[in-house]
Design a protein around this motif. Structure first.
Motif, short mmCIF file in Angstrom:
data_model
loop_
_atom_site.label_atom_id
_atom_site.label_comp_id
_atom_site.label_asym_id
_atom_site.label_seq_id
_atom_site.Cartn_x
_atom_site.Cartn_y
_atom_site.Cartn_z
N ILE A 9 0.73 -1.37 0.14
CA ILE A 9 -0.07 -0.02 0.12
C ILE A 9 0.91 1.28 -0.02
N ALA A 10 1.85 1.35 0.88
CA ALA A 10 2.93 2.42 1.00
C ALA A 10 3.47 2.48 -0.64
N ALA A 11 3.80 1.53 -1.29
CA ALA A 11 4.63 1.60 -2.63
C ALA A 11 3.44 2.33 -3.57
N ILE A 12 2.30 1.81 -3.39
CA ILE A 12 1.32 2.49 -4.28
C ILE A 12 1.11 3.99 -4.12
N HIS A 13 1.05 4.16 -2.77
CA HIS A 13 0.75 5.73 -2.21
C HIS A 13 1.75 6.69 -2.79
N THR A 14 3.24 6.04 -2.65
CA THR A 14 4.46 6.68 -3.16
C THR A 14 4.86 6.69 -4.60
N LEU A 15 4.05 6.24 -5.31
CA LEU A 15 4.21 6.10 -6.86
C LEU A 15 3.70 7.45 -7.58
N ASN A 16 4.29 8.65 -6.84
CA ASN A 16 4.11 9.97 -7.23
C ASN A 16 5.37 10.61 -7.42
N GLY A 52 -7.91 9.37 -13.27
CA GLY A 52 -8.26 10.33 -14.33
C GLY A 52 -7.80 11.85 -14.13
N SER A 53 -7.45 12.26 -12.83
CA SER A 53 -7.57 13.57 -12.84
C SER A 53 -5.93 13.88 -13.31
N GLY A 54 -5.00 12.93 -13.05
CA GLY A 54 -3.86 13.25 -13.47
C GLY A 54 -3.53 13.14 -14.96
N ALA A 55 -4.46 12.72 -15.68
CA ALA A 55 -4.46 12.58 -17.11
C ALA A 55 -5.05 13.73 -17.66
N LEU A 56 -5.72 14.67 -17.12
CA LEU A 56 -6.06 15.81 -17.68
C LEU A 56 -5.32 16.57 -18.61
N PRO A 57 -4.15 16.88 -18.08
CA PRO A 57 -3.19 17.96 -18.73
C PRO A 57 -2.93 17.29 -20.25
N ASP A 78 2.23 10.97 -11.38
CA ASP A 78 1.38 10.36 -10.26
C ASP A 78 0.56 9.27 -11.03
N LEU A 79 1.29 7.88 -11.08
CA LEU A 79 0.72 6.81 -11.48
C LEU A 79 -0.84 6.59 -11.32
N VAL A 80 -1.05 6.67 -9.97
CA VAL A 80 -2.61 6.37 -9.42
C VAL A 80 -3.39 7.51 -10.03
N MET A 81 -3.22 8.79 -9.98
CA MET A 81 -3.88 9.84 -10.44
C MET A 81 -4.07 9.77 -11.92
N ILE A 82 -2.82 9.34 -12.66
CA ILE A 82 -3.15 9.25 -14.07
C ILE A 82 -4.36 8.01 -14.41
N LEU A 83 -4.07 6.85 -14.00
CA LEU A 83 -5.04 5.91 -14.15
C LEU A 83 -6.39 6.04 -13.67
#
Length: 427
Positions: free
Chosen positions: A274-281, A390-395, A383-388
Motif C-alpha cells: 500500500i505504501a508503494a502504491i501511495h508513493t508512486l507519485n 483520471g485527474s492526473g491525465a487531464l493535462p 502520479d501513476l494512480v492519479m493518471i490511471l
C-alpha cells in the motif's frame, strides 16, 4: 518461444565466425572465461582501426559488463526477492532454479547511491549502443556464439564460477532444445539407439544483429532513464527495504511488526505494498531527461526498421538470430514469413504515430485520448494512480484519433496470441 528464452538470447551475442579475426577470437575467449572487462581496451582499439568485427566485440563486451556491473551492485547492496537472484530479477527470469544467495553482509545503500548505480548502468548501455551502431554498417562478418557458455561474475568476487553462466541462470534448456543443429535431425528427432540428437545452441551474429542489439540496448535503457528523470526517494524510503532487506533503509527493522489482520509478516507486507502504491507519485526533476526518453523510444522503432532492411538484404543462412522469410528460423514455433514482416512494419508505423502524438492512447474514463508526446515533453510530475484514475491525465488529453484494436489489426491477425513473443524477439 517464451520471453525468458528470448531474454537469454538477447543478453549474450559473442563472436567467433567461421574465419574469425583477432577481435572475434579475443571476444570469445573473454566471454567464455568471464573476463569481459579485460577485453574492452583491445576491442576499442580494433573498433578505432576501424574494424566492424572489433566494434561488435566492443559493443557486446560493454553490454555484458553493463549487465555484470549492475548485477554486482545489486549483490553488493543485498538485493533479493523470494526465489529470484538479482541477476534473474534484472532479466525477468524466474524459472524455479536455485537463486544465487543474497549477500549476507551487504553495504548500506542510500537513495543517491541507487541513482548512481542506475546512471552507471545507463551510461554503459549507451556506450554499447554507439559501438553496435558502428558495427551495423555494411560488412561481411558472422560471429557464432553459444550463449550458454558465457560466464558472468554476478557477485563481484573476481571470478565467474561454474554456477555463474547464462545456462545456469536459465536452468534447463527448455524450449531452446527446439533449435535444430545444422546437420542433425529435425527438432525432436533421434539418433541411433534413440539417443538425443546432438544439440547446437550457437547463433550466428552479423551486422544486422548489431543493429538489433543497438535497439535492444534502448529497450532496456528507456525505463531506467524514465525513472531517473524523477525524484523517487519517497518510494525508496517506503518500500525498497523489501528489495534491499539488510542495507539500512528506513523501514528495514519493521518488516515484521504487530498483527493487524492475519500475521505480522503478511500484515507488514500488505502495508508496504500500500505504501508503494501511495508513493508512486514522482516529481519530475530533469525535464530534458524525460523528453529524452521519448527520443529513445523513437530510436527503437527506427533501429528496428534499419535492422529489417539489413535482414532482408542478406543472402546467407547462418543460424540467424532474426531470420528473413528466406532464411531458417531457429525457433520452429515462430516462423518469419513476409506476412509477419509486413505486419511488424505496420505495427512500427502505428507505434510511431502514438509517440508523435498523432494517435492517442485510450483512457477508460474519457472520450478524448492521452497524448504520449505531450506527457514526455511537458510533465512536471508522474502520479501513476492519479493518471490511471483520471485527474492526473487531464493535462495530456486532446481530441483526435484514438488507438484501438483496428490500429493493430495486422499484428492481431497475423501474429495472434503470439504477438508479445514476436515483439520481444524483434524489438
Amino acid at each position: 518461444m517464451k520471453r525468458n528464452i528470448l531474454a537469454a538470447v538477447a543478453l549474450l551475442a559473442l563472436a567467433a565466425p567461421a574465419v574469425a579475426g583477432e577481435a572475434g577470437d579475443a571476444l570469445i575467449e573473454h566471454l567464455y572465461a568471464g573476463t569481459a572487462a579485460e577485453g574492452l581496451a583491445d576491442a576499442g582499439r580494433a573498433c578505432d582501426a576501424p574494424d566492424q568485427e572489433g566494434c561488435f566485440a566492443l559493443g557486446l563486451l560493454k553490454f555484458v559488463t553493463a549487465y555484470e556491473g549492475l548485477a554486482q551492485d545489486l549483490y553488493r547492496y543485498g538485493a533479493t526477492t523470494p526465489g529470484t537472484s538479482p541477476a534473474a530479477m534484472l532479466l525477468g527470469l524466474n524459472m524455479g532454479v536455485e537463486s544465487i544467495p543474497a549477500n549476507p553482509n551487504p553495504e548500506p545503500l542510500t537513495y543517491e547511491g541507487l541513482r548512481t548505480v542506475l546512471t552507471d548502468f545507463l551510461d554503459d548501455l549507451d556506450r554499447a549502443r554507439t559501438a553496435f551502431e558502428l558495427a551495423g554498417g555494411e560488412g561481411d562478418y558472422v560471429i557464432a556464439i553459444d550463449p550458454f557458455k558465457v560466464r558472468i561474475d554476478f557477485n563481484g568476487d573476481g571470478q565467474a564460477g561454474e554456477g555463474e553462466t547464462l545456462g545456469a541462470l536459465i536452468g534447463s534448456m527448455g524450449e531452446f532444445t527446439d533449435i535444430p543443429a545444422p546437420d542433425g535431425p529435425p527438432p525432436g528427432g533421434k539418433t541411433k539407439g534413440d539417443a538425443p540428437a546432438p544439440l547446437d545452441t550457437t547463433i550466428g551474429f552479423d551486422h544486422a544483429d548489431a543493429i538489433w542489439f543497438a535497439g535492444y540496448s534502448q529497450v532496456v535503457a528507456a525505463p531506467v532513464d524514465l525513472l531517473l528523470a524523477h525524484d523517487f526517494s519517497d518510494f525508496f524510503n517506503a518500500y525498497l527495504h523489501r528489495v534491499f532487506p539488510k542495507s539500512g533503509l528506513p523501514m528495514q527493522d519493521y518488516s515484521s511488526g504487530g498483527m493487524l489482520f492475519m500475521d505480522p509478516e503478511s500484515d507488514t507486507g500488505i502495508a508496504d505494498i500500500i505504501a508503494a502504491i501511495h508513493t508512486l507519485n514522482f516529481p519530475v526533476t530533469d525535464v530534458e531527461r524525460l523528453a529524452g526518453v521519448l527520443v529513445r523510444l523513437k530510436s527503437i522503432t527506427a533501429l528496428s526498421r534499419k535492422n529489417w532492411e539489413a535482414i532482408l538484404a542478406e543472402t546467407d543462412d547462418n543460424r540467424e538470430l532474426v531470420p528473413s522469410p528466406k532464411q531458417t528460423s531457429l525457433f520452429p514455433g515462430m516462423p518469419v514469413t513476409q506476412e509477419v514482416v509486413d505486419a511488424w512494419m505496420a505495427t512500427l508505423d502505428t507505434v510511431d504515430e502514438v509517440l508523435d502524438g498523432k494517435l492517442l492512447v485510450p483512457h477508460w474514463r474519457f472520450k478524448q485520448g492521452f497524448d504520449v508526446k505531450a506527457y514526455f515533453e511537458t510533465a512536471t510530475r508522474t502520479d501513476l494512480v492519479m493518471i490511471l484514475t483520471g485527474s492526473g491525465a487531464l493535462p495530456y488529453l486532446k481530441e483526435g484519433p484514438i488507438a484501438d484494436a483496428a490500429s493493430f489489426a495486422e499484428a492481431n491477425r497475423v501474429l495472434g496470441t503470439n504477438w508479445f513473443n514476436y515483439a520481444f524477439w524483434f524489438n
